[in-house]
Enzyme design. Structure first.
Site, short mmCIF file in Angstrom:
data_model
loop_
_atom_site.label_atom_id
_atom_site.label_comp_id
_atom_site.label_asym_id
_atom_site.label_seq_id
_atom_site.Cartn_x
_atom_site.Cartn_y
_atom_site.Cartn_z
N TYR A 155 0.93 -1.23 0.12
CA TYR A 155 -0.10 0.20 0.11
C TYR A 155 1.03 1.30 0.01
O TYR A 155 0.72 2.07 -0.53
CB TYR A 155 -0.98 -0.01 1.15
CG TYR A 155 -1.85 0.99 1.53
CD1 TYR A 155 -3.14 0.75 0.62
CD2 TYR A 155 -1.93 2.17 2.26
CE1 TYR A 155 -4.22 1.91 0.86
CE2 TYR A 155 -2.70 3.18 2.54
CZ TYR A 155 -3.93 2.99 1.77
OH TYR A 155 -4.78 3.82 1.80
N LYS A 159 0.99 4.05 -2.95
CA LYS A 159 0.57 5.33 -2.65
C LYS A 159 1.97 6.36 -2.91
O LYS A 159 1.70 7.45 -3.35
CB LYS A 159 0.15 5.48 -1.19
CG LYS A 159 -1.28 4.76 -1.11
CD LYS A 159 -2.39 5.33 -1.78
CE LYS A 159 -3.76 4.87 -1.54
NZ LYS A 159 -4.78 5.19 -2.24
N1 LIG Z 1 -9.84 5.32 5.37
C1 LIG Z 1 -8.60 5.75 5.69
O1 LIG Z 1 -8.02 5.90 6.77
C2 LIG Z 1 -7.63 6.06 4.46
C3 LIG Z 1 -6.60 6.52 4.85
C4 LIG Z 1 -5.68 7.13 3.77
C5 LIG Z 1 -6.21 6.84 2.43
N2 LIG Z 1 -7.34 6.38 2.15
C6 LIG Z 1 -7.58 6.28 0.68
O2 LIG Z 1 -8.80 6.63 0.54
C7 LIG Z 1 -9.49 6.06 -0.68
C8 LIG Z 1 -10.75 5.67 -0.34
O3 LIG Z 1 -10.81 4.85 0.91
P1 LIG Z 1 -12.14 4.52 1.98
O4 LIG Z 1 -11.64 4.62 3.06
O5 LIG Z 1 -13.21 5.53 1.44
O6 LIG Z 1 -12.48 3.20 1.36
P2 LIG Z 1 -13.74 2.12 1.43
O7 LIG Z 1 -13.18 0.97 1.16
O8 LIG Z 1 -14.53 2.64 2.28
O9 LIG Z 1 -14.16 2.50 -0.37
C9 LIG Z 1 -13.50 2.22 -1.25
C10 LIG Z 1 -14.43 2.09 -2.63
O10 LIG Z 1 -13.75 1.87 -3.77
C11 LIG Z 1 -14.23 0.77 -4.33
N3 LIG Z 1 -13.43 0.15 -5.15
C12 LIG Z 1 -12.37 -0.97 -4.62
N4 LIG Z 1 -11.60 -1.49 -5.59
C13 LIG Z 1 -12.06 -0.92 -6.94
C14 LIG Z 1 -11.98 -1.09 -8.25
N5 LIG Z 1 -11.18 -1.87 -8.55
N6 LIG Z 1 -12.81 -0.46 -9.13
C15 LIG Z 1 -13.70 0.49 -8.80
N7 LIG Z 1 -13.85 0.69 -7.53
C16 LIG Z 1 -13.22 0.04 -6.38
C17 LIG Z 1 -14.78 -0.19 -3.37
O11 LIG Z 1 -16.18 -0.79 -3.95
C18 LIG Z 1 -15.33 0.87 -2.37
O12 LIG Z 1 -16.58 1.59 -2.61
C19 LIG Z 1 -8.61 4.99 -1.17
O13 LIG Z 1 -8.02 5.04 -2.23
C20 LIG Z 1 -7.74 4.74 0.21
O14 LIG Z 1 -6.51 4.09 -0.10
C21 LIG Z 1 -8.10 6.18 3.02
#
Ligand SMILES: NC(=O)c1ccc[n+]([C@@H]2O[C@H](COP(=O)([O-])OP(=O)(O)OC[C@H]3O[C@@H](n4cnc5c(N)ncnc54)[C@H](O)[C@@H]3O)[C@@H](O)[C@H]2O)c1
Length: 246
Positions: A155, A159
């Site tokens: 990851y 990133k």
């Molecule tokens: N939640 C955190 O603490 C956090 C921290 C840093 C970065 N992020 C980043 O923020 C972004 C959103 O994360 P989140 O926490 O909302 O996650 P989440 O799992 O709640 O939502 C992610 C969404 O992406 C969709 N998805 C996954 N694979 C996919 C694909 N191949 N094609 C299309 N859609 C796809 C899923 O169906 C889901 O609806 C991600 O890139 C994650 O890495 C999250």
């Protein structure tokens, strides 16, 4: 008046979590927004919910690891709304394991979904933006990609790659008035982090000076800044993490 009146935005992975909050914030500012996710049920549910709140919403199923699926989405958006002003590369997954236990499948799935996806989605979208001589690309990176994190070699590498991608697209497309920036969230309350044990959550929170998890809305506010018409900023990474720098 909203800052994004008549702008057309695509948010990948916006069926739930951070992507959904970004889509909602963009709608609130007057944009037309594409709810795009690989999960058909979430696309329908979220698109219906946001339409009911009065927004101009298009729900499209799209898997960001599959080129044909992306091309179909971009074609549908251009046929429907004639332009694309904002792209948020948000879809992402985690497959955490300490390095020695991490399998090639876990490595590859995370690289494909979190990094190669940005290459695949940005390509057809930036063509549309280039013709318009205007565009805003925002990549959702992570604090892990800037500082590293235990159990997240895949990851963090994906990133960090997204950060390099952001800075290069910013250079290559500045002459066409297309900006490219990244938002790097810290520890945000979504389904992704709800999977962690209470023990892990407590340990991480101990390191957050602002003393709370972030919300999807905290990330949406930062994305709106980069998506707005007046932002004289490109190639930047904004960490939105409550001060969590280690
Ligand atoms: N939640 C955190 O603490 C956090 C921290 C840093 C970065 N992020 C980043 O923020 C972004 C959103 O994360 P989140 O926490 O909302 O996650 P989440 O799992 O709640 O939502 C992610 C969404 O992406 C969709 N998805 C996954 N694979 C996919 C694909 N191949 N094609 C299309 N859609 C796809 C899923 O169906 C889901 O609806 C991600 O890139 C994650 O890495 C999250």
């Amino acid at each position: 008046m909203g800052s994004l009146i008549d702008r057309v935005g695509i948010v990948t992975g916006s069926g739930r979590g951070i992507g959904k909050a970004i889509a909602e914030a963009m709608l609130h500012e007057g944009a037309k927004v594409v709810i795009s996710d690989m999960n058909e049920e979430l696309v329908k549910q979220t698109a219906d919910e946001l339409k009911q709140k009065g927004g101009q919403v298009l729900g499209l199923v799209c898997n960001v690891t599959v080129t044909e699926s992306i091309e179909k989405m971009v074609e549908t958006v251009v046929n429907s709304w004639g332009r694309i002003d904002i792209l948020v590369n948000n879809a992402g997954i985690t497959r955490d394991a300490l390095f020695m236990r991490m399998t090639e499948e876990q490595w590859q799935a995370v690289i494909d979904t979190n990094l190669s996806s940005a290459f695949k989605v940005t390509k057809p979208v930036v063509k549309v933006m280039s013709k318009q001589r205007e565009g805003r690309i925002i990549n959702i990176a992570s604090t892990s990609g800037v500082h590293g994190n235990f159990g997240q070699a895949n990851y963090a590498a994906a990133k960090a790659g997204l950060v390099g991608f952001t800075k290069t697209i910013a250079l290559e497309y500045a002459s066409r008035n297309i900006t490219c920036n990244a938002v790097a969230p810290g520890f945000i309350d979504t389904a992704m982090t709800q999977a962690l044990s209470q023990d892990v959550v407590t340990k991480i929170l101990d390191k957050v000076p602002l003393g709370r998890m972030g919300t999807p809305d905290d990330i949406a506010k930062a994305v709106l800044f980069f998506a707005g018409p007046g932002a004289y900023v490109t190639g930047q990474v904004l960490e939105v993490n409550g001060g969590l720098y280690t």
